[in-house]
Design a protein around this motif. Sequence first.
Motif, short mmCIF file in Angstrom:
data_model
loop_
_atom_site.label_atom_id
_atom_site.label_comp_id
_atom_site.label_asym_id
_atom_site.label_seq_id
_atom_site.Cartn_x
_atom_site.Cartn_y
_atom_site.Cartn_z
N GLY A 228 11.65 -10.36 -2.78
CA GLY A 228 11.65 -8.95 -3.15
C GLY A 228 10.27 -8.34 -3.06
N ILE A 229 9.65 -8.13 -4.21
CA ILE A 229 8.33 -7.50 -4.28
C ILE A 229 7.31 -8.49 -4.83
CG2 ILE A 229 6.96 -5.69 -5.40
CD1 ILE A 229 9.52 -3.99 -5.48
N PHE A 230 6.21 -8.62 -4.12
CA PHE A 230 5.07 -9.39 -4.60
C PHE A 230 3.96 -8.39 -4.88
CE2 PHE A 230 1.56 -12.64 -3.51
CZ PHE A 230 1.50 -13.06 -4.82
N ALA A 231 3.72 -8.10 -6.16
CA ALA A 231 2.75 -7.09 -6.55
C ALA A 231 1.40 -7.76 -6.82
CB ALA A 231 3.23 -6.36 -7.81
N VAL A 232 0.36 -7.23 -6.20
CA VAL A 232 -0.99 -7.79 -6.31
C VAL A 232 -1.93 -6.69 -6.78
CG1 VAL A 232 -2.88 -8.95 -5.09
CG2 VAL A 232 -0.50 -9.45 -4.48
N GLY A 233 -2.52 -6.87 -7.96
CA GLY A 233 -3.36 -5.83 -8.54
C GLY A 233 -4.77 -5.80 -8.01
N GLY A 234 -5.18 -6.85 -7.28
CA GLY A 234 -6.52 -6.90 -6.73
C GLY A 234 -6.49 -7.12 -5.23
N SER A 235 -7.19 -8.14 -4.78
CA SER A 235 -7.26 -8.44 -3.35
C SER A 235 -6.15 -9.41 -2.93
CB SER A 235 -8.62 -9.06 -3.00
OG SER A 235 -9.66 -8.14 -3.25
N PHE A 236 -5.73 -9.29 -1.68
CA PHE A 236 -4.80 -10.23 -1.05
C PHE A 236 -5.56 -10.83 0.12
CE2 PHE A 236 -1.67 -11.68 1.92
CZ PHE A 236 -0.54 -12.03 1.19
N ALA A 237 -5.97 -12.09 -0.01
CA ALA A 237 -6.83 -12.73 0.99
C ALA A 237 -6.14 -13.97 1.52
CB ALA A 237 -8.18 -13.08 0.38
#
Length: 243
Positions: A228-237
């Motif tokens: 579904g949804i993968f919510a990332v509040g900062g960086s996605f590296a």
Amino acid sequence: IYDADDDSDIPFTATDAATDTLVLPAEKKLIVWTGKTFAPAGNITVNSGGSGNAWDGSLEVQTGATLTAAGTQSHAVGGSFTLGTSATFASASSTVTLTATTTGKTIHPQTSSFYNLVFNGVGGNWSFASGNATTTGDITITNGTLTLPSGTLSVAGSFDNSGGTIMHNNGTVYLTALVTGKNVRTNGSNLYNLTMNGTGGGWSFLDTNATTSNNFTLTVGSTTLPAGIFAVGGSFANTGTFN
């Protein structure tokens, strides 16, 4: 041979069987004395009565002492699990299950690693007293509330919260598996930082939706993200591989 079954003033029952066991009743604490070594050669159960007293169901390895597990032993602790300064827990391939049903329990492994660590106590509430902690196997949360270390929780197996609550404490869950087939499940709780870094490691999210309040980092290895949804509040590296 002569234990609580023979005299109720003796605060333990020891059973010599195919699998040896040591069982302490509620409202007792098991202490490995300063500088001593305890290698039980069997399974330990320290029962909790649910009073919330600091000694109820707890296990303490005092300064310079050693608790030595062997093979795939199973140890159940109804209170806190505490190692003193320079104390050691040699975990082998054992499973430590924390079964408290009251709040205020602490886990202080110093620099020792668990193998498998399970949290399974309805109403239980645990927090890591050390800034960092390590399991060379899995972490499983089936009941209760766990406050993670403020630093890094390193997990070489799966990190699976199937029925509890995680308080992220602004720390990092650091997954280090070197093989595929490992799982990640947060069950509606947020992580803060999540890092995957294991050559040959492979993880799959079991959640439909998941959240990291801060950063997600995939350094080495591969992962299947939530459907579904993968919510990332900062960086996605990412320098690995994700699906």
